[in-house]
Write an enzyme that holds these catalytic residues in place. Structure first.
Site, PDB file in Angstrom:
ATOM      1  N   ASN A 152       0.873  -1.174   0.000  1.00 19.91           N
ATOM      2  CA  ASN A 152       0.000   0.000   0.000  1.00 19.91           C
ATOM      3  C   ASN A 152       0.912   1.227   0.000  1.00 19.91           C
ATOM      4  OD1 ASN A 152      -1.818   2.068   0.414  1.00 19.91           O
ATOM      5  ND2 ASN A 152      -2.730   1.205   2.258  1.00 19.91           N
TER       6      ASN A 152
ATOM      7  N   ARG B  87      -2.688  -2.121  -3.405  1.00 21.62           N
ATOM      8  CA  ARG B  87      -3.900  -1.344  -3.185  1.00 21.62           C
ATOM      9  C   ARG B  87      -3.860  -0.126  -4.101  1.00 21.62           C
ATOM     10  NH1 ARG B  87      -5.353   3.239   1.107  1.00 21.62           N
ATOM     11  NH2 ARG B  87      -7.600   3.347   0.750  1.00 21.62           N
TER      12      ARG B  87
ATOM     13  N   HIS C 129     -13.028   2.675   0.096  1.00 22.84           N
ATOM     14  CA  HIS C 129     -12.958   1.655   1.162  1.00 22.84           C
ATOM     15  C   HIS C 129     -13.662   0.370   0.722  1.00 22.84           C
ATOM     16  CE1 HIS C 129     -12.714   5.093   4.386  1.00 22.84           C
ATOM     17  NE2 HIS C 129     -11.522   4.805   3.883  1.00 22.84           N
TER      18      HIS C 129
ATOM     19  N   LEU D  93     -15.382   3.141  10.265  1.00 21.53           N
ATOM     20  CA  LEU D  93     -15.101   4.356  11.012  1.00 21.53           C
ATOM     21  C   LEU D  93     -13.638   4.385  11.433  1.00 21.53           C
ATOM     22  CD1 LEU D  93     -18.276   4.458  13.333  1.00 21.53           C
ATOM     23  CD2 LEU D  93     -17.964   5.472  11.057  1.00 21.53           C
TER      24      LEU D  93
ATOM     25  N   ASN E  39      -9.936   7.206  10.593  1.00 24.33           N
ATOM     26  CA  ASN E  39      -9.657   8.605  10.267  1.00 24.33           C
ATOM     27  C   ASN E  39     -10.402   8.992   8.998  1.00 24.33           C
ATOM     28  OD1 ASN E  39      -8.213  11.071  10.910  1.00 24.33           O
ATOM     29  ND2 ASN E  39      -7.042  10.683   9.049  1.00 24.33           N
TER      30      ASN E  39
ATOM     31  N   ARG F 106     -11.542  15.362   6.910  1.00 18.76           N
ATOM     32  CA  ARG F 106     -12.369  15.694   5.748  1.00 18.76           C
ATOM     33  C   ARG F 106     -13.758  16.134   6.184  1.00 18.76           C
ATOM     34  NH1 ARG F 106     -10.870  10.083   3.330  1.00 18.76           N
ATOM     35  NH2 ARG F 106      -8.760  10.427   2.570  1.00 18.76           N
TER      36      ARG F 106
ATOM     37  N   ARG G 297      -9.721   9.401  20.105  1.00 20.99           N
ATOM     38  CA  ARG G 297      -9.375   9.234  21.513  1.00 20.99           C
ATOM     39  C   ARG G 297      -9.110  10.584  22.173  1.00 20.99           C
ATOM     40  NH1 ARG G 297      -4.841   4.907  19.959  1.00 20.99           N
ATOM     41  NH2 ARG G 297      -4.628   6.571  18.402  1.00 20.99           N
TER      42      ARG G 297
ATOM     43  N   VAL H 121     -11.900   3.194  14.793  1.00 23.79           N
ATOM     44  CA  VAL H 121     -12.872   3.685  15.762  1.00 23.79           C
ATOM     45  C   VAL H 121     -13.995   2.673  15.944  1.00 23.79           C
ATOM     46  CG1 VAL H 121     -14.542   5.517  16.262  1.00 23.79           C
ATOM     47  CG2 VAL H 121     -12.324   6.088  15.235  1.00 23.79           C
ATOM     48  N   GLY H 122     -14.515   2.150  14.853  1.00 26.78           N
ATOM     49  CA  GLY H 122     -15.631   1.215  14.932  1.00 26.78           C
ATOM     50  C   GLY H 122     -15.319  -0.052  15.701  1.00 26.78           C
TER      51      GLY H 122
ATOM     52  N   GLU I 112      -8.078  -5.488   5.135  1.00 29.18           N
ATOM     53  CA  GLU I 112      -7.950  -5.186   3.713  1.00 29.18           C
ATOM     54  C   GLU I 112      -6.757  -5.904   3.094  1.00 29.18           C
ATOM     55  OE1 GLU I 112      -9.243  -0.746   2.973  1.00 29.18           O
ATOM     56  OE2 GLU I 112      -8.389  -0.921   4.984  1.00 29.18           O
TER      57      GLU I 112
END
Length: 393
Positions: free
Chosen positions: A8, A89, A178, A205, A207, A237, A280, A327-328, A380
């Site tokens: 990537n 990727r 994504h 979820l 960045n 964003r 966080r 985050v998720g 991924e």
């Protein structure tokens, strides 16, 4: 044993993993960062051991040469590991690359031709491909595009209400991003539910953040559009915003295209609202009583809930809500706050299940809930490795 090296390449970094696509075992992984700067850094991890080096890294070619040198000196040996392909990727595949493809001159030209749709990503992806092709010339190079999963969105979802001739001439449509994550996670969710016809809303979820509506394994909607800026509030964003804001800012401030692009991509989202793009840090500010952070968090959650409701309508019902990405997967407060007002859709979380720390796929809704709430760690790299291995076999 057969392995795939997944690369990537970012504008100033290279992330990589050497994986067994069958078992999912990560044989080695690493990161090259600060490419082109005065001081570079390389981390190469094999098992529990990490080798680091800090030296200037002039370009992607130098970075990948350093990585291959570490495979030789530290291991694992790529020949003995049975390396069969290199999977790359690629963020934007445009309308033409709709599945994993073996890279040739025509594919390189196609990726380059749509770089205007992803100017922050595709040029770096191309640099990684060209360097890997040069340094590993005997291996098939495979491109897996973020946009591929969403390439067959229903026309009503993919089409903007823009002058048709202009849109067609310039390739303007909803591409979605994504996609590798959404495809992997929705597939794992269907397996966990033992329901291949499931109606799912998937929340990636991190960045960067995106939502998708998936029915029977195929996407019918997604929040990101022509670019990754549209949709949910993200780390830096804007997400959804009236496009006339661009005209207004240009007229009243004289801001040019590059300044506006930087504002929308790098200075907005949670960073613009709270001063921080790390969730966080935002939550710590909220706990400390920071009013701007609290207000920013409400904007973030409101946008997510709005998309969940809209996508439930598009799907004609909802079997499960799925959380994934940084985050998720790791933030129980965000998960709980997200579904707090969505009981009318059958969504709720079991407090104990939600708070348990785990890296496993799991259901966090209570028994008998009208719709399941799932946490599915995304992978991924494994998805890219499996697509590459399937293609070259």
């Amino acid at each position: 044993m057969a392995t795939v090296l997944v690369i990537n390449a970012g504008s100033s970094s290279i992330k990589y993993q050497l994986l067994d696509p069958d078992s999912g075992e990560v044989r080695a992984k690493g990161l090259v960062e600060r490419i082109g700067e005065d001081s570079g850094r390389v981390e190469h991890t094999v098992g529990a051991d990490t080798t680091t080096a800090e030296d200037p890294i002039g370009d992607h070619a130098a970075g990948l040469r350093t990585v291959l040198g570490l495979f030789e000196s530290v291991g694992p040996d790529l020949l003995e590991a049975g390396l069969t392909a290199v999977g790359h990727r690629v963020v934007q595949g445009g309308p033409h690359i709709t599945e994993a493809v073996i890279i040739n001159d025509e594919i390189l030209e196609t990726i380059d031709s749509v770089s205007t749709l992803a100017p922050l990503h595709n040029p770096a992806n191309l640099a990684g491909i060209k360097v890997a092709s040069e340094l590993l010339p005997d291996l098939p190079q495979v491109a897996v595009c973020d946009t591929a999963f969403f390439s067959d969105l229903p026309a009503a979802a993919a089409t903007y209400a823009l002058d048709r001739q202009v849109a067609t001439e310039h390739g303007i449509r909803r591409y979605g991003f994504h996609g590798t994550s959404h495809e992997y996670v929705s597939g794992r969710a269907a397996a966990l539910l033992d329901d291949q016809q499931a109606k799912l809303v998937v929340l990636h979820l991190g960045n960067g953040a995106s939502a998708s509506a998936v029915r029977a394994g195929r996407p019918v909607e997604t929040s990101m559009g022509l670019t990754p800026v549209e949709g949910l509030v993200m780390g830096t964003r804007t997400g959804d915003i009236d496009p006339a804001v661009i005209f207004h800012l240009h007229r009243v401030t004289g801001m040019g295209v590059d300044e506006l692009e930087d504002l929308f991509n790098k200075q907005s989202g949670m960073k613009g609202l709270t001063g921080h793009n790390d969730m966080r840090e935002v939550l710590q500010l909220v706990e400390d009583g920071d009013e701007h952070a609290a207000a920013g968090l409400e904007v973030y959650l409101h946008r997510i809930r709005k998309y969940i409701g809209a996508y439930a309508a598009v799907l004609g019902g909802l079997d499960a809500l799925v959380f994934t990405a940084g985050v998720g997967e790791n933030n129980p407060l965000i998960r709980a706050r997200t579904v707090a007002d969505l009981q009318f859709l059958g969504l709720e979380v079991d407090a104990q299940r939600n708070e348990e720390e785990s890296s496993e796929e799991r259901i966090i809704s209570p028994e008998g809930a009208g719709a399941a709430v799932l946490v599915i760690p995304t992978n991924e790299e494994l998805a890219i490795a499996r697509q590459a291995a399937a293609l070259v076999s």
